[in-house]
Design an enzyme around this catalytic site. Sequence first.
Site, PDB file in Angstrom:
ATOM      1  N   SER A   7       0.853  -1.190   0.000  1.00 61.09           N
ATOM      2  CA  SER A   7       0.000   0.000   0.000  1.00 61.09           C
ATOM      3  C   SER A   7       0.886   1.236   0.000  1.00 61.09           C
ATOM      4  O   SER A   7       2.050   1.172   0.388  1.00 61.09           O
ATOM      5  CB  SER A   7      -0.964  -0.014   1.184  1.00 61.09           C
ATOM      6  OG  SER A   7      -0.281  -0.301   2.388  1.00 61.09           O
ATOM      7  N   GLU A   9       1.067   5.504   0.857  1.00 60.37           N
ATOM      8  CA  GLU A   9       0.440   6.623   1.576  1.00 60.37           C
ATOM      9  C   GLU A   9       0.780   7.956   0.914  1.00 60.37           C
ATOM     10  O   GLU A   9       1.920   8.204   0.546  1.00 60.37           O
ATOM     11  CB  GLU A   9       0.947   6.602   3.023  1.00 60.37           C
ATOM     12  CG  GLU A   9       0.335   7.686   3.872  1.00 60.37           C
ATOM     13  CD  GLU A   9       0.710   7.512   5.348  1.00 60.37           C
ATOM     14  OE1 GLU A   9       0.566   6.394   5.890  1.00 60.37           O
ATOM     15  OE2 GLU A   9       1.144   8.515   5.943  1.00 60.37           O
ATOM     16  N   THR A  40      -3.435  10.976   4.242  1.00 56.34           N
ATOM     17  CA  THR A  40      -3.358  11.451   5.632  1.00 56.34           C
ATOM     18  C   THR A  40      -4.388  12.542   5.918  1.00 56.34           C
ATOM     19  O   THR A  40      -4.977  13.129   5.001  1.00 56.34           O
ATOM     20  CB  THR A  40      -1.947  11.984   5.962  1.00 56.34           C
ATOM     21  OG1 THR A  40      -1.668  13.073   5.083  1.00 56.34           O
ATOM     22  CG2 THR A  40      -0.894  10.904   5.809  1.00 56.34           C
ATOM     23  N   HIS A  68      -7.235   8.607   6.181  1.00 59.04           N
ATOM     24  CA  HIS A  68      -6.881   8.542   7.594  1.00 59.04           C
ATOM     25  C   HIS A  68      -7.897   9.421   8.301  1.00 59.04           C
ATOM     26  O   HIS A  68      -8.480  10.333   7.710  1.00 59.04           O
ATOM     27  CB  HIS A  68      -5.481   9.092   7.839  1.00 59.04           C
ATOM     28  CG  HIS A  68      -4.392   8.276   7.199  1.00 59.04           C
ATOM     29  ND1 HIS A  68      -3.107   8.264   7.682  1.00 59.04           N
ATOM     30  CD2 HIS A  68      -4.402   7.452   6.123  1.00 59.04           C
ATOM     31  CE1 HIS A  68      -2.356   7.479   6.929  1.00 59.04           C
ATOM     32  NE2 HIS A  68      -3.122   6.973   5.977  1.00 59.04           N
ATOM     33  N   GLY A  99      -3.765  11.233  16.326  1.00 57.95           N
ATOM     34  CA  GLY A  99      -3.202  12.476  15.805  1.00 57.95           C
ATOM     35  C   GLY A  99      -2.442  13.205  16.896  1.00 57.95           C
ATOM     36  O   GLY A  99      -2.406  12.775  18.052  1.00 57.95           O
ATOM     37  N   ASP A 100      -1.803  14.273  16.500  1.00 65.63           N
ATOM     38  CA  ASP A 100      -1.068  15.112  17.451  1.00 65.63           C
ATOM     39  C   ASP A 100      -1.683  16.489  17.415  1.00 65.63           C
ATOM     40  O   ASP A 100      -1.930  17.027  16.336  1.00 65.63           O
ATOM     41  CB  ASP A 100       0.413  15.194  17.061  1.00 65.63           C
ATOM     42  CG  ASP A 100       1.111  13.864  17.268  1.00 65.63           C
ATOM     43  OD1 ASP A 100       0.966  13.296  18.370  1.00 65.63           O
ATOM     44  OD2 ASP A 100       1.757  13.384  16.327  1.00 65.63           O
ATOM     45  N   GLN A 167       4.710   2.699  12.390  1.00 62.85           N
ATOM     46  CA  GLN A 167       5.587   3.835  12.159  1.00 62.85           C
ATOM     47  C   GLN A 167       6.819   3.294  11.433  1.00 62.85           C
ATOM     48  O   GLN A 167       7.150   2.112  11.587  1.00 62.85           O
ATOM     49  CB  GLN A 167       5.988   4.426  13.523  1.00 62.85           C
ATOM     50  CG  GLN A 167       6.836   5.661  13.438  1.00 62.85           C
ATOM     51  CD  GLN A 167       6.147   6.752  12.641  1.00 62.85           C
ATOM     52  OE1 GLN A 167       6.244   6.770  11.425  1.00 62.85           O
ATOM     53  NE2 GLN A 167       5.452   7.634  13.321  1.00 62.85           N
ATOM     54  N   PHE A 207      11.848  14.581  10.408  1.00 60.94           N
ATOM     55  CA  PHE A 207      10.670  13.709  10.646  1.00 60.94           C
ATOM     56  C   PHE A 207      10.960  12.733  11.784  1.00 60.94           C
ATOM     57  O   PHE A 207      10.128  12.504  12.650  1.00 60.94           O
ATOM     58  CB  PHE A 207      10.380  12.836   9.430  1.00 60.94           C
ATOM     59  CG  PHE A 207       9.674  13.514   8.293  1.00 60.94           C
ATOM     60  CD1 PHE A 207       9.038  14.741   8.447  1.00 60.94           C
ATOM     61  CD2 PHE A 207       9.613  12.899   7.045  1.00 60.94           C
ATOM     62  CE1 PHE A 207       8.388  15.345   7.383  1.00 60.94           C
ATOM     63  CE2 PHE A 207       8.972  13.498   5.976  1.00 60.94           C
ATOM     64  CZ  PHE A 207       8.364  14.724   6.151  1.00 60.94           C
ATOM     65  N   HIS A 257       3.901  -1.038   3.687  1.00 56.39           N
ATOM     66  CA  HIS A 257       3.143   0.205   3.477  1.00 56.39           C
ATOM     67  C   HIS A 257       4.165   1.326   3.276  1.00 56.39           C
ATOM     68  O   HIS A 257       4.960   1.601   4.172  1.00 56.39           O
ATOM     69  CB  HIS A 257       2.273   0.480   4.710  1.00 56.39           C
ATOM     70  CG  HIS A 257       1.506   1.774   4.642  1.00 56.39           C
ATOM     71  ND1 HIS A 257       0.305   1.907   3.991  1.00 56.39           N
ATOM     72  CD2 HIS A 257       1.778   3.007   5.155  1.00 56.39           C
ATOM     73  CE1 HIS A 257      -0.144   3.146   4.110  1.00 56.39           C
ATOM     74  NE2 HIS A 257       0.740   3.843   4.815  1.00 56.39           N
TER      75      HIS A 257
HETATM   76  P1  FAD Z   1      -2.811   6.253  20.336  1.00 56.53           P
HETATM   77  O1  FAD Z   1      -2.947   4.832  19.945  1.00 56.53           O
HETATM   78  O2  FAD Z   1      -3.967   6.896  21.024  1.00 56.53           O
HETATM   79  O3  FAD Z   1      -1.500   6.354  21.263  1.00 56.53           O
HETATM   80  C1  FAD Z   1      -0.957   7.626  21.604  1.00 56.53           C
HETATM   81  C2  FAD Z   1      -0.171   7.499  22.915  1.00 56.53           C
HETATM   82  O4  FAD Z   1      -1.069   7.332  24.007  1.00 56.53           O
HETATM   83  C3  FAD Z   1       0.782   6.299  22.986  1.00 56.53           C
HETATM   84  O5  FAD Z   1       1.891   6.695  23.738  1.00 56.53           O
HETATM   85  C4  FAD Z   1      -0.024   5.246  23.726  1.00 56.53           C
HETATM   86  O6  FAD Z   1       0.801   4.327  24.431  1.00 56.53           O
HETATM   87  C5  FAD Z   1      -0.871   6.086  24.679  1.00 56.53           C
HETATM   88  N1  FAD Z   1      -2.224   5.521  24.868  1.00 56.53           N
HETATM   89  C6  FAD Z   1      -3.027   4.995  23.922  1.00 56.53           C
HETATM   90  N2  FAD Z   1      -4.218   4.615  24.438  1.00 56.53           N
HETATM   91  C7  FAD Z   1      -4.165   4.919  25.749  1.00 56.53           C
HETATM   92  C8  FAD Z   1      -5.102   4.778  26.810  1.00 56.53           C
HETATM   93  N3  FAD Z   1      -6.323   4.263  26.601  1.00 56.53           N
HETATM   94  N4  FAD Z   1      -4.710   5.193  28.046  1.00 56.53           N
HETATM   95  C9  FAD Z   1      -3.481   5.736  28.266  1.00 56.53           C
HETATM   96  N5  FAD Z   1      -2.557   5.901  27.270  1.00 56.53           N
HETATM   97  C10 FAD Z   1      -2.898   5.493  26.044  1.00 56.53           C
HETATM   98  N6  FAD Z   1      -1.128  11.689  12.357  1.00 56.53           N
HETATM   99  C11 FAD Z   1      -1.993  12.560  11.819  1.00 56.53           C
HETATM  100  O7  FAD Z   1      -2.245  13.625  12.396  1.00 56.53           O
HETATM  101  N7  FAD Z   1      -2.613  12.301  10.630  1.00 56.53           N
HETATM  102  C12 FAD Z   1      -2.403  11.157   9.947  1.00 56.53           C
HETATM  103  O8  FAD Z   1      -2.986  10.954   8.879  1.00 56.53           O
HETATM  104  C13 FAD Z   1      -1.490  10.201  10.495  1.00 56.53           C
HETATM  105  N8  FAD Z   1      -1.278   9.014   9.898  1.00 56.53           N
HETATM  106  C14 FAD Z   1      -0.474   8.070  10.494  1.00 56.53           C
HETATM  107  C15 FAD Z   1      -0.348   6.797   9.923  1.00 56.53           C
HETATM  108  C16 FAD Z   1       0.441   5.817  10.511  1.00 56.53           C
HETATM  109  C17 FAD Z   1       0.528   4.454   9.869  1.00 56.53           C
HETATM  110  C18 FAD Z   1       1.145   6.108  11.715  1.00 56.53           C
HETATM  111  C19 FAD Z   1       2.026   5.080  12.353  1.00 56.53           C
HETATM  112  C20 FAD Z   1       1.017   7.363  12.301  1.00 56.53           C
HETATM  113  C21 FAD Z   1       0.208   8.355  11.727  1.00 56.53           C
HETATM  114  N9  FAD Z   1       0.004   9.609  12.296  1.00 56.53           N
HETATM  115  C22 FAD Z   1      -0.851  10.516  11.736  1.00 56.53           C
HETATM  116  C23 FAD Z   1       0.735   9.968  13.529  1.00 56.53           C
HETATM  117  C24 FAD Z   1      -0.089   9.657  14.798  1.00 56.53           C
HETATM  118  O9  FAD Z   1      -1.267  10.408  14.810  1.00 56.53           O
HETATM  119  C25 FAD Z   1       0.793  10.005  15.995  1.00 56.53           C
HETATM  120  O10 FAD Z   1       1.851   9.070  16.114  1.00 56.53           O
HETATM  121  C26 FAD Z   1       0.068  10.164  17.325  1.00 56.53           C
HETATM  122  O11 FAD Z   1       1.002  10.707  18.262  1.00 56.53           O
HETATM  123  C27 FAD Z   1      -0.453   8.872  17.930  1.00 56.53           C
HETATM  124  O12 FAD Z   1      -1.501   8.381  17.245  1.00 56.53           O
HETATM  125  P2  FAD Z   1      -2.091   6.917  17.593  1.00 56.53           P
HETATM  126  O13 FAD Z   1      -3.299   6.744  16.791  1.00 56.53           O
HETATM  127  O14 FAD Z   1      -1.036   5.913  17.506  1.00 56.53           O
HETATM  128  O15 FAD Z   1      -2.470   7.187  19.136  1.00 56.53           O
END
Ligand code: FAD
Length: 276
Positions: A7, A9, A40, A68, A99-100, A167, A207, A257
């Site tokens: 895939s 991105e 994204t 996404h 997201g961040d 990642q 990055f 990916h």
């Molecule tokens: P989560 O899974 O929520 O995790 C975030 C943090 O919180 C981790 O440290 C985790 O250990 C902790 N955590 C998770 N759940 C809990 C809980 N229930 N209680 C306590 N702690 C918890 N960002 C964008 O803005 N747009 C995009 O399109 C985008 N695409 C991406 C695609 C891929 C394949 C990847 C790997 C990353 C992408 N990102 C994108 C970046 C991503 O949004 C960031 O890495 C963000 O910081 C974490 O997202 P996550 O969904 O992994 O978060």
Amino acid sequence: MSNPHISFEFFPPQTSEGAEKLAHTCTQLATLKPEFFSVTFGAGGSTRDRTLNTVKEIRSQGYDAAPHLSCVGSTRENIREILATYKEAGINRIVALRGDLPSGMATVGEFQYANELVEFIRKETGDHFHIEVAAYPEVHPQARSARDDLINFRRKLAAGADSAITQYFYNADSYFHFVDECRKMGITSPIVPGIMPIVRYAQLARFSDACGAEIPRWMRKTLEGYGDDSESVQAFGLDAVTHLCEKLLKGGAPGLHFYTLNQAKPSMAILERLKP
Ligand code: FAD
């Protein structure tokens, strides 16, 4: 390599010129028969329309495309609306993320973590979407520990995600260790490694610092040594990333990916070399 799932991105282009270029990139990459393209989504909804339009454009060319969706800074109502728009557009695959929070954005919104988004998508739309989530073989930068991060990863799958994309990383062992740990915890879902081709060192270093992906010292030192010699950077990058992909596929990774940064050539060169 036995037919791994590929895939690619993209990020949503900002200009019509960028959109035209992306359409061409997409046509080139489509020759490699990817399972899907993904697009994204800017946290806080900043690219909402552009993400949707890009996905629609790719689908109109006859290819599968997944938007996404990041939930930080959003309300349930926002997400409900977006899901309805995606469904209406015939989209049935989503990459669900936290997201961040962009700097200056004060509120986290109604979702704190991606597992809450996955749960919400399943509650609102049942089995309509195939849901991908993010995984971090080198541990998410905000995680308290590797163990915690794994437990949190498992929460997303328990909430209904189907598979994961990692990642990017340059150390194959981090991926194999992560997958082993997941299997020990009873996680059986496919975990597809995310691959970042190496094109420009300065950009890659930026990055990587931001997302916590490690560039091993020997690679950093070699790339730094090339300075402005972009040909050497790319030749080294092609060798190193092809070797990584070979190792991953040999070791059982279900696919690859590619983070394409909207360019076809770097990913195509790697896949060309991987052909049996
Ligand atoms: P989560 O899974 O929520 O995790 C975030 C943090 O919180 C981790 O440290 C985790 O250990 C902790 N955590 C998770 N759940 C809990 C809980 N229930 N209680 C306590 N702690 C918890 N960002 C964008 O803005 N747009 C995009 O399109 C985008 N695409 C991406 C695609 C891929 C394949 C990847 C790997 C990353 C992408 N990102 C994108 C970046 C991503 O949004 C960031 O890495 C963000 O910081 C974490 O997202 P996550 O969904 O992994 O978060």
